[in-house]
Scaffold this motif. Structure first.
Motif, short mmCIF file in Angstrom:
data_model
loop_
_atom_site.label_atom_id
_atom_site.label_comp_id
_atom_site.label_asym_id
_atom_site.label_seq_id
_atom_site.Cartn_x
_atom_site.Cartn_y
_atom_site.Cartn_z
N ALA A 138 0.71 -1.15 0.04
CA ALA A 138 0.01 0.01 -0.07
C ALA A 138 0.92 1.13 0.08
CB ALA A 138 -1.03 -0.13 1.40
N ALA A 139 0.27 2.19 -0.67
CA ALA A 139 1.05 3.66 -0.51
C ALA A 139 0.88 4.36 0.79
CB ALA A 139 0.26 4.40 -1.75
N VAL A 140 1.64 5.28 0.99
CA VAL A 140 1.44 6.30 2.06
C VAL A 140 0.19 6.89 1.86
CG1 VAL A 140 2.53 7.83 3.60
CG2 VAL A 140 4.10 6.10 2.73
N PRO A 141 -0.75 6.99 2.59
CA PRO A 141 -1.94 7.78 2.78
C PRO A 141 -1.52 9.34 2.39
CG PRO A 141 -2.17 6.09 4.29
CD PRO A 141 -0.90 6.28 3.97
N MET A 142 -2.03 10.16 1.74
CA MET A 142 -2.01 11.50 1.55
C MET A 142 -3.23 12.37 1.54
SD MET A 142 1.20 12.23 1.39
CE MET A 142 1.42 13.72 0.86
N MET A 143 -4.23 11.74 1.44
CA MET A 143 -5.53 12.46 1.16
C MET A 143 -5.74 13.38 2.29
SD MET A 143 -8.13 12.29 -1.13
CE MET A 143 -9.81 12.94 -1.28
N ALA A 144 -5.80 13.18 3.43
CA ALA A 144 -6.02 13.95 4.70
C ALA A 144 -5.28 15.24 4.51
CB ALA A 144 -6.14 13.23 6.04
N ARG A 145 -3.95 15.00 4.50
CA ARG A 145 -3.13 16.12 4.56
C ARG A 145 -3.19 17.21 3.25
NH1 ARG A 145 2.81 14.59 7.33
NH2 ARG A 145 2.31 15.39 9.26
N GLY A 146 -3.59 16.48 2.11
CA GLY A 146 -3.70 17.22 1.18
C GLY A 146 -4.79 18.00 1.07
N MET A 262 4.63 8.24 7.74
CA MET A 262 3.42 9.14 7.66
C MET A 262 4.02 10.46 8.24
SD MET A 262 0.78 7.47 6.89
CE MET A 262 -0.59 8.35 7.34
N ARG A 263 4.76 10.59 9.06
CA ARG A 263 5.31 12.03 9.47
C ARG A 263 5.99 12.57 8.28
NH1 ARG A 263 8.46 10.49 13.27
NH2 ARG A 263 7.07 10.47 14.87
N ALA A 264 6.93 11.87 7.61
CA ALA A 264 7.42 12.48 6.38
C ALA A 264 6.58 12.89 5.16
CB ALA A 264 8.58 11.70 6.11
N ALA A 265 5.17 12.34 5.24
CA ALA A 265 4.38 12.67 4.02
C ALA A 265 3.83 14.07 4.05
CB ALA A 265 3.41 11.38 4.20
N LEU A 266 4.29 14.85 2.91
CA LEU A 266 3.83 16.15 2.92
C LEU A 266 3.28 16.44 1.51
CD1 LEU A 266 6.83 17.90 5.02
CD2 LEU A 266 4.37 17.12 5.89
N PRO A 267 2.29 17.29 1.47
CA PRO A 267 2.06 17.72 0.11
C PRO A 267 2.76 18.90 -0.36
CG PRO A 267 0.11 17.99 1.71
CD PRO A 267 1.34 17.59 2.57
N GLN A 268 2.88 18.82 -1.72
CA GLN A 268 3.83 19.62 -2.21
C GLN A 268 2.94 21.10 -2.97
OE1 GLN A 268 5.40 16.65 -5.02
NE2 GLN A 268 7.10 17.87 -4.78
N LEU A 269 3.56 22.11 -2.47
CA LEU A 269 2.51 23.35 -3.22
C LEU A 269 3.65 23.75 -4.41
CD1 LEU A 269 0.49 25.64 -2.87
CD2 LEU A 269 1.95 26.60 -1.40
N LEU A 270 3.12 23.78 -5.55
CA LEU A 270 3.92 23.87 -6.84
C LEU A 270 3.38 24.87 -7.64
CD1 LEU A 270 4.71 20.16 -7.53
CD2 LEU A 270 6.16 21.62 -6.56
N ARG A 271 4.11 25.59 -8.64
CA ARG A 271 3.42 26.49 -9.49
C ARG A 271 3.17 25.61 -10.70
NH1 ARG A 271 5.53 29.21 -14.26
NH2 ARG A 271 4.34 31.29 -14.49
#
Length: 490
Positions: A138-146, A262-271
């Motif tokens: 399974a992937a690292v969940p990102m939905m909630a942080r996103g 999980m702690r290291a999983a962060l969304p990216q703010l990109l141009r």
């Protein structure tokens, strides 16, 4: 409610009388209470549907209940990001085949005063390592942080916990099986129902898939959403919920998703990838690593240059394959003339929606589980499926495709588009953009330009917003199972 197209109109003085008549034939998006509040002037507080009178904006989503929830948020005084967050969490309940807490996605957000749109990318996370016994990585969940990151991008929003609550209620008390989810269930019923917790949610007492219109409940997911609402998203990434996931993922054959991951999983703010359109408008596309946006930009450029839809489709796939194999700068890839024909193979499913509010702020998102129903296994006791880990076996990311068009001179919104449909997702974005921006086509004609198996969700204001709100239109692809709501209250 179930019409595919809605024109958003300015209410007139006749609206109050019309409301009394309409109460005799309420849609699923209206209640007798809201009708009486509008006519009798009952006090409605901020945060309650009906708080905002008049023009609200528009919503189009691949799943009807999520669209209705987004509209309610706009009606309650929320902005486009608020409505998108609520719709995103709702989709984790109503369309878990393509959207889930265990998955991720990417969004564009536009605020007229800020100028250029921003991209928030939160794809299902790659794993740092996998134990040999992980048979369904399974992937690292990102939905909630996103979604939390998205919530921060527009000012004067509703409280985050208020936006999680509708999804929590749906999970706890049940939601009707939609046509879209039923179709996805039919495609993978056998392997999915091998998982006892998935079977408990999606099958009836006889073991058959729950029928369209019948309700299904997911109390475990309701509990997870309740924790996110009360304790905050951080609990899933570095608190008690993260520790529960670490244990549960090991039991699900997902490969233990550690608290450190999980702690290291962060969304990216990109141009975003920015492309100019004739007439001075600009278009922001999702940037890599959400490379379906770059593919859509390439397809739009081809259409603007007079190439045929087939040629534009081929160009989009060549650029998508090029960025995945060569890497490098997005602008250089768009300018490349030596790309071989694209052949990406089998791509996973995705889903998307668009929202714009009365101020001209807009959000468009695309989500994925990297496979229908992800790994096909629930995280025990947590109520959500893991997304398939990217880069493992044959799993590759989908072409997540979305775009927003705006006028930099007017600082005004013109169009938001989200596309799905595997290899056709980029064309599901590019073709409607070309139809509207280059030919001033109607929403219906724009949708008709999308090739199979592509599906489009769009909202367009041909004379811009803020401005001529009465000519704004929303559309959900009539070949799909979604809904478009032109949102006007009272």
């Amino acid at each position: 409610m179930m019409k595919s197209v809605n024109s958003v109109r300015q209410p007139s003085w006749r609206a109050a009388a019309a409301l009394l008549v309409s109460s005799l034939a309420l849609t699923a998006c209206e209640t007798a209470g809201s009708i009486s509040n509008a006519v009798l002037g009952t006090s409605i507080q901020a945060g309650q549907p009906g708080y905002v009178a008049g023009f609200l904006g528009g919503v189009a989503s691949e799943e009807p209940i999520s669209a209705s929830i987004a509209r309610d948020v706009l009606s309650a005084g929320g902005n486009a990001a608020d409505a998108a967050v609520a719709a995103g969490f709702a989709l984790t309940v109503t369309m878990p085949s393509r959207v889930g807490i265990g998955g991720g996605g990417a969004c564009l957000v536009y605020q007229p005063r800020r100028g250029e749109p921003e991209a928030i990318v939160f794809l299902p996370g790659a794993r740092t390592s996998l134990p040999a016994r992980a048979d369904r990585p399974a992937a690292v969940p990102m939905m909630a942080r996103g979604l939390f990151a998205l919530h921060t991008r527009l000012p004067n929003g509703r409280p985050f916990e208020e936006l999680v609550a509708p999804a929590e209620q749906l999970a706890r008390f049940g939601v009707p099986m939609s046509r879209a989810l039923s179709t996805d269930l039919a495609a993978v019923q056998g392997p999915l129902f091998a998982d006892a917790e998935a079977r408990a949610v999606f099958a009836d007492a006889s073991g058959r898939p729950i029928a369209v219109g019948d309700r299904f409940r997911n109390p475990a997911l309701g509990g997870t959403l309740s924790t996110l609402r009360v304790t905050g998203v951080g609990d899933l990434y570095q608190g008690a919920l993260a520790r529960r996931l670490e244990e549960a993922s090991g039991h699900a054959g997902a490969g233990t998703i550690t608290v450190a991951e999980m702690r290291a999983a962060l969304p990216q703010l990109l141009r975003p990838v920015i492309v100019g359109a004739r007439g001075g408008d600009q278009i922001a596309f999702l940037p890599p690593p959400a490379d379906g946006g770059l593919a859509a930009a390439a397809a739009f450029q081809a259409l603007q240059a007079g190439q045929t839809p087939d040629q534009a489709m081929a160009r989009s796939l060549a650029v998508a394959q090029g960025i995945r194999t060569r890497g490098g700068d997005a602008a250089a890839m768009l300018a490349a003339t030596d790309l071989p024909a694209g052949s990406l193979g089998l791509l996973p499913a995705s889903a998307g929606f668009i929202v714009f509010d009365r101020t001209g702020a807009a959000v468009t998102c695309a989500f994925t589980m990297n496979n229908l129903f992800g790994t096909g296994r629930m995280m025990p006791g947590m109520g959500f499926l893991g997304a398939a880990a990217p880069g493992v076996g044959r799993v590759q990311p989908p072409l997540l495709s979305a775009a927003i068009a705006w006028s930099p001179n007017l600082r005004a919104f013109r169009m938001a588009v989200a596309g799905s449909g595997q290899e056709a997702a980029p064309m599901a974005v590019a073709a409607p953009l070309a139809a509207q921006l280059l030919r001033n086509a109607s929403a219906q004609d724009a949708a008709a330009s999308v090739p199979e198996p592509g599906r489009v969700q769009l909202g367009q204001c041909p004379r811009y917003l803020p401005g001529w709100q009465q000519v704004c239109t929303t559309l959900s692809d009539p070949r799909g199972a979604g809904v478009a709501l032109g949102a006007t209250d009272r």
